[in-house]
Design a protein around this motif. Sequence first.
Motif, PDB file in Angstrom:
ATOM      1  N   GLY A  47       0.831  -1.204   0.000  1.00 24.98           N
ATOM      2  CA  GLY A  47       0.000   0.000   0.000  1.00 24.98           C
ATOM      3  C   GLY A  47       0.861   1.247   0.000  1.00 24.98           C
ATOM      4  N   THR A  48       0.699   2.106   0.990  1.00 25.08           N
ATOM      5  CA  THR A  48       1.498   3.331   1.085  1.00 25.08           C
ATOM      6  C   THR A  48       2.947   3.061   1.438  1.00 25.08           C
ATOM      7  OG1 THR A  48       0.990   3.599   3.434  1.00 25.08           O
ATOM      8  CG2 THR A  48      -0.516   4.659   1.862  1.00 25.08           C
ATOM      9  N   GLY A  49       3.237   1.876   1.943  1.00 23.47           N
ATOM     10  CA  GLY A  49       4.588   1.545   2.393  1.00 23.47           C
ATOM     11  C   GLY A  49       4.801   1.779   3.872  1.00 23.47           C
ATOM     12  N   ILE A  50       3.729   2.048   4.605  1.00 28.31           N
ATOM     13  CA  ILE A  50       3.874   2.430   6.012  1.00 28.31           C
ATOM     14  C   ILE A  50       4.561   1.367   6.859  1.00 28.31           C
ATOM     15  CG2 ILE A  50       1.486   1.693   6.462  1.00 28.31           C
ATOM     16  CD1 ILE A  50       1.430   3.710   8.747  1.00 28.31           C
ATOM     17  N   ILE A  51       4.200   0.092   6.685  1.00 23.98           N
ATOM     18  CA  ILE A  51       4.801  -0.946   7.528  1.00 23.98           C
ATOM     19  C   ILE A  51       6.279  -1.111   7.209  1.00 23.98           C
ATOM     20  CG2 ILE A  51       4.769  -3.411   8.071  1.00 23.98           C
ATOM     21  CD1 ILE A  51       1.720  -3.313   7.663  1.00 23.98           C
ATOM     22  N   ALA A  52       6.621  -1.106   5.929  1.00 26.56           N
ATOM     23  CA  ALA A  52       8.034  -1.197   5.540  1.00 26.56           C
ATOM     24  C   ALA A  52       8.826  -0.019   6.094  1.00 26.56           C
ATOM     25  CB  ALA A  52       8.146  -1.251   4.020  1.00 26.56           C
ATOM     26  N   LEU A  53       8.240   1.172   6.070  1.00 23.48           N
ATOM     27  CA  LEU A  53       8.925   2.355   6.607  1.00 23.48           C
ATOM     28  C   LEU A  53       9.098   2.264   8.119  1.00 23.48           C
ATOM     29  CD1 LEU A  53       7.194   4.951   4.312  1.00 23.48           C
ATOM     30  CD2 LEU A  53       9.686   4.713   4.554  1.00 23.48           C
ATOM     31  N   MET A  54       8.106   1.729   8.809  1.00 24.13           N
ATOM     32  CA  MET A  54       8.253   1.519  10.251  1.00 24.13           C
ATOM     33  C   MET A  54       9.374   0.526  10.536  1.00 24.13           C
ATOM     34  SD  MET A  54       4.237   1.505  11.451  1.00 24.13           S
ATOM     35  CE  MET A  54       4.569   1.395  13.214  1.00 24.13           C
ATOM     36  N   MET A  55       9.477  -0.518   9.716  1.00 23.67           N
ATOM     37  CA  MET A  55      10.552  -1.481   9.885  1.00 23.67           C
ATOM     38  C   MET A  55      11.913  -0.820   9.635  1.00 23.67           C
ATOM     39  SD  MET A  55       9.231  -4.368  10.814  1.00 23.67           S
ATOM     40  CE  MET A  55       8.006  -3.403  11.693  1.00 23.67           C
ATOM     41  N   VAL A  82       6.727   3.672  -3.787  1.00 18.63           N
ATOM     42  CA  VAL A  82       8.102   3.962  -4.220  1.00 18.63           C
ATOM     43  C   VAL A  82       8.482   5.400  -3.869  1.00 18.63           C
ATOM     44  CG1 VAL A  82       9.605   4.230  -6.220  1.00 18.63           C
ATOM     45  CG2 VAL A  82       8.135   2.211  -6.027  1.00 18.63           C
ATOM     46  N   GLU A  83       7.565   6.329  -4.115  1.00 15.74           N
ATOM     47  CA  GLU A  83       7.837   7.733  -3.803  1.00 15.74           C
ATOM     48  C   GLU A  83       8.016   7.934  -2.296  1.00 15.74           C
ATOM     49  OE1 GLU A  83       4.698  10.000  -5.565  1.00 15.74           O
ATOM     50  OE2 GLU A  83       5.212   9.365  -7.597  1.00 15.74           O
ATOM     51  N   ASN A  84       7.186   7.281  -1.495  1.00 18.70           N
ATOM     52  CA  ASN A  84       7.331   7.400  -0.043  1.00 18.70           C
ATOM     53  C   ASN A  84       8.657   6.820   0.434  1.00 18.70           C
ATOM     54  OD1 ASN A  84       4.874   8.730   0.439  1.00 18.70           O
ATOM     55  ND2 ASN A  84       3.740   6.800   0.580  1.00 18.70           N
ATOM     56  N   PHE A  85       9.087   5.742  -0.193  1.00 15.76           N
ATOM     57  CA  PHE A  85      10.398   5.175   0.127  1.00 15.76           C
ATOM     58  C   PHE A  85      11.508   6.172  -0.223  1.00 15.76           C
ATOM     59  CE2 PHE A  85       9.258   0.345  -0.302  1.00 15.76           C
ATOM     60  CZ  PHE A  85       8.484   0.452   0.834  1.00 15.76           C
ATOM     61  N   GLU A  86      11.400   6.777  -1.407  1.00 14.36           N
ATOM     62  CA  GLU A  86      12.471   7.642  -1.909  1.00 14.36           C
ATOM     63  C   GLU A  86      12.663   8.899  -1.070  1.00 14.36           C
ATOM     64  OE1 GLU A  86      11.341   8.201  -5.958  1.00 14.36           O
ATOM     65  OE2 GLU A  86      12.375   6.389  -6.660  1.00 14.36           O
ATOM     66  N   ILE A  87      11.591   9.409  -0.465  1.00 10.11           N
ATOM     67  CA  ILE A  87      11.719  10.634   0.335  1.00 10.11           C
ATOM     68  C   ILE A  87      12.032  10.338   1.797  1.00 10.11           C
ATOM     69  CG2 ILE A  87      10.184  11.940  -1.189  1.00 10.11           C
ATOM     70  CD1 ILE A  87       7.990  11.659   0.971  1.00 10.11           C
ATOM     71  N   SER A  88      12.138   9.069   2.149  1.00 11.88           N
ATOM     72  CA  SER A  88      12.421   8.688   3.536  1.00 11.88           C
ATOM     73  C   SER A  88      13.928   8.730   3.796  1.00 11.88           C
ATOM     74  CB  SER A  88      11.888   7.284   3.816  1.00 11.88           C
ATOM     75  OG  SER A  88      12.764   6.300   3.277  1.00 11.88           O
ATOM     76  N   PRO A  89      14.331   8.709   5.065  1.00 12.92           N
ATOM     77  CA  PRO A  89      15.770   8.679   5.387  1.00 12.92           C
ATOM     78  C   PRO A  89      16.437   7.345   5.073  1.00 12.92           C
ATOM     79  CG  PRO A  89      14.459   9.497   7.253  1.00 12.92           C
ATOM     80  CD  PRO A  89      13.506   8.883   6.267  1.00 12.92           C
ATOM     81  N   TRP A  90      15.649   6.333   4.702  1.00 15.37           N
ATOM     82  CA  TRP A  90      16.206   4.981   4.532  1.00 15.37           C
ATOM     83  C   TRP A  90      16.021   4.452   3.110  1.00 15.37           C
ATOM     84  CZ3 TRP A  90      11.923   5.853   7.876  1.00 15.37           C
ATOM     85  CH2 TRP A  90      12.296   6.354   9.135  1.00 15.37           C
ATOM     86  N   ALA A  91      16.000   5.361   2.136  1.00 13.96           N
ATOM     87  CA  ALA A  91      15.705   4.978   0.755  1.00 13.96           C
ATOM     88  C   ALA A  91      16.649   3.907   0.222  1.00 13.96           C
ATOM     89  CB  ALA A  91      15.766   6.217  -0.151  1.00 13.96           C
TER      90      ALA A  91
END
Length: 243
Positions: A47-55, A82-91
């Motif tokens: 989905g939005t990538g929220i769980i992966a980003l929390m991990m 993908v966009e949410n991943f790219e703007i995160s500190p852990w891209a």
Amino acid sequence: MTKPFYFKQFTIHQDRCAMKVGTDGVLLGAWARIPLMAGKLLDIGAGTGIIALMMAQRTASAAEPVSIDAVELDAPAFEQCVENFEISPWADRLYCYHASLSEFAKDPPELYDLILSNPPFSPGRESAIKTSRTRARQYENLPFANLLSDVRKLLSPAGRFSIIIPFLEEERFISLAAGNDMYPRRMTHVRGTPSAPVKRSLLEFQFAQGNTTTDHLIIELERHKYSEDYKRLTADYYLHLPG
């Protein structure tokens, strides 16, 4: 237009995702235990990538970099993930595959130490699961059997699989998991308020049979007054959690 959701260390844009940021995803991302020395994690139905980003946030200080993959079939959601991943500190540690789970499981990059999933379902139909006939119809429409079969292919021998599902489907899901040689290690039953019925089940599975620990979580003591357990669980993520 749906506004972005701001967490303490990352931002979720969600205007192109059918599945918006919700309590279920945050609960799973905060509750799931990451195995020691885990090197590879997978979020199914990102989905939005929220769980992966929390991990990614939770493994930021790991001695060795932890790689986190995600699988998303819906094209708009995949692009936004993908966009949410790219703007995160852990891209550099996050990657999303545009594929169905069955396609991905045919040729995975490697096995995973932790697999997570917040599968879609229709909350409005939960109250309708009362007779064996309607219950059977509900399970036919939820691809739990396929999900578990593919997880079995993707999980490392000592790996863990964590999922959040409606409580009314817990018994059936555990039975299906046993058919794939996976057994519950932890279970948390979630209530919205102290007087409300159990609504969700947080489940952790492993291949080895063993003792299962079961506990309970209440989200709100009353409207907008959150329980101490819920605040402790989600404190590292929400910007504001009143009550």
